[in-house]
Write an enzyme that holds these catalytic residues in place. Structure first.
Site, PDB file in Angstrom:
ATOM      1  N   ARG A  53      12.016  -8.805 -35.020  1.00 32.14           N
ATOM      2  CA  ARG A  53      11.371  -9.750 -36.238  1.00 32.14           C
ATOM      3  C   ARG A  53      11.893  -9.482 -37.456  1.00 32.14           C
ATOM      4  O   ARG A  53      12.060  -8.354 -37.963  1.00 32.14           O
ATOM      5  CB  ARG A  53       9.820  -9.680 -36.209  1.00 32.14           C
TER       6      ARG A  53
ATOM      7  N   ARG B 286     -12.535  -5.038 -26.373  1.00 35.05           N
ATOM      8  CA  ARG B 286     -11.337  -4.199 -26.472  1.00 35.05           C
ATOM      9  C   ARG B 286     -11.403  -2.810 -25.743  1.00 35.05           C
ATOM     10  O   ARG B 286     -10.627  -1.926 -25.364  1.00 35.05           O
ATOM     11  CB  ARG B 286     -11.091  -3.804 -28.079  1.00 35.05           C
TER      12      ARG B 286
ATOM     13  N   ARG C 132       9.138  -5.900 -41.389  1.00 36.65           N
ATOM     14  CA  ARG C 132       7.944  -5.577 -41.827  1.00 36.65           C
ATOM     15  C   ARG C 132       7.633  -4.177 -41.067  1.00 36.65           C
ATOM     16  O   ARG C 132       8.360  -3.655 -40.376  1.00 36.65           O
ATOM     17  CB  ARG C 132       6.575  -6.314 -41.330  1.00 36.65           C
TER      18      ARG C 132
ATOM     19  N   ARG D  86       1.615   1.594 -31.504  1.00 37.43           N
ATOM     20  CA  ARG D  86       0.737   0.447 -31.263  1.00 37.43           C
ATOM     21  C   ARG D  86       0.676   0.303 -29.538  1.00 37.43           C
ATOM     22  O   ARG D  86      -0.393   0.039 -29.380  1.00 37.43           O
ATOM     23  CB  ARG D  86       1.304  -0.819 -32.128  1.00 37.43           C
TER      24      ARG D  86
ATOM     25  N   LYS E 170       0.233 -14.140 -27.532  1.00 41.54           N
ATOM     26  CA  LYS E 170      -1.303 -14.575 -27.551  1.00 41.54           C
ATOM     27  C   LYS E 170      -1.544 -15.800 -28.611  1.00 41.54           C
ATOM     28  O   LYS E 170      -2.504 -16.503 -28.352  1.00 41.54           O
ATOM     29  CB  LYS E 170      -2.011 -13.435 -27.754  1.00 41.54           C
TER      30      LYS E 170
END
Ligand SMILES: [Zn+2]
Length: 207
Positions: free
Chosen positions: A123, A84, A155, A166, A13
């Site tokens: 990542r 949301r 991370r 998530r 996004k």
């Protein structure tokens, strides 16, 4: 034109929103930016964010309302991170109606669960600011930064179990919102598995 951009974590996004606002000359209204701004002057929001708690609908809606009253919004906007929930979407509709405005399209960048997990959990970052991906942008030497030779880290937010949580939260929260925009005829499904430039082409073609 007024647009909403939606998509799960890992859908790309960030990249697409930059391209969209540049192409259409509209303003980018991200809740991330709004929260950062509000934090400076609003003690309630500042405390909520610091505690890591979810910010109640009412506060988010008021914040969006204030932002949508500013003049620059007249040239068109891209909402990112808001609404949301269905309740927030209905509040947004009321808000826009009273200002004689409307949403022209809702772009939903769709990426399947496992692809999103792969994109995010791969990542790796370096303290110098460089970022990598074990599959898509691998460093020359595994686990080491090309620039400074430091050890790359993952991370906490990018760890696979955290990513799965998530995505679960996103799915539960957002599915009803997608159905809502489908029912209003505004939803545009974009295949997020395509390349960045193809995704942007599809968005342009649908706008
Ligand atoms: Zn580095």
């Amino acid at each position: 034109m007024n647009y909403i951009l939606m998509g799960p974590p890992g859908a790309g996004k960030g990249t697409q929103s930059k391209k969209i606002v540049e192409k259409f000359g509209i303003v980018h209204l991200s809740t991330g930016d709004m929260f950062r701004e509000a934090k400076k002057s609003d003690e309630v929001i500042s405390k909520l964010l610091a505690s890591g708690q979810l910010v109640p609908d009412e506060i988010v809606v008021n914040m969006a309302k204030k932002r949508l009253e500013k003049d620059d919004v007249k040239k068109g906007f891209l909402l990112d991170g808001f609404p949301r929930t269905v309740n927030q979407a209905q509040e947004l509709d009321k808000m826009l109606k009273s200002e004689n405005m409307k949403i022209d399209a809702v772009f939903f960048i769709d990426v399947c669960f496992e692809e999103a997990v792969k994109r995010i959990s791969g990542r790796r970052v370096c303290s110098c600011g460089a970022s990598y991906h074990v599959d898509f942008i691998p460093p020359k030497v595994e686990g080491k930064c090309d620039g400074c030779n430091c050890e790359l880290i993952q991370r906490n937010d990018d760890k696979e179990n955290v990513v799965r949580d998530r995505l679960d939260v996103y799915e539960k929260q957002t599915r009803p919102l997608i159905d809502y925009y489908k029912s209003t005829g505004l939803l545009v499904n974009i295949d997020g598995l395509k390349s960045e430039s193809e995704v942007f082409e599809d968005i342009k073609n649908a706008s």
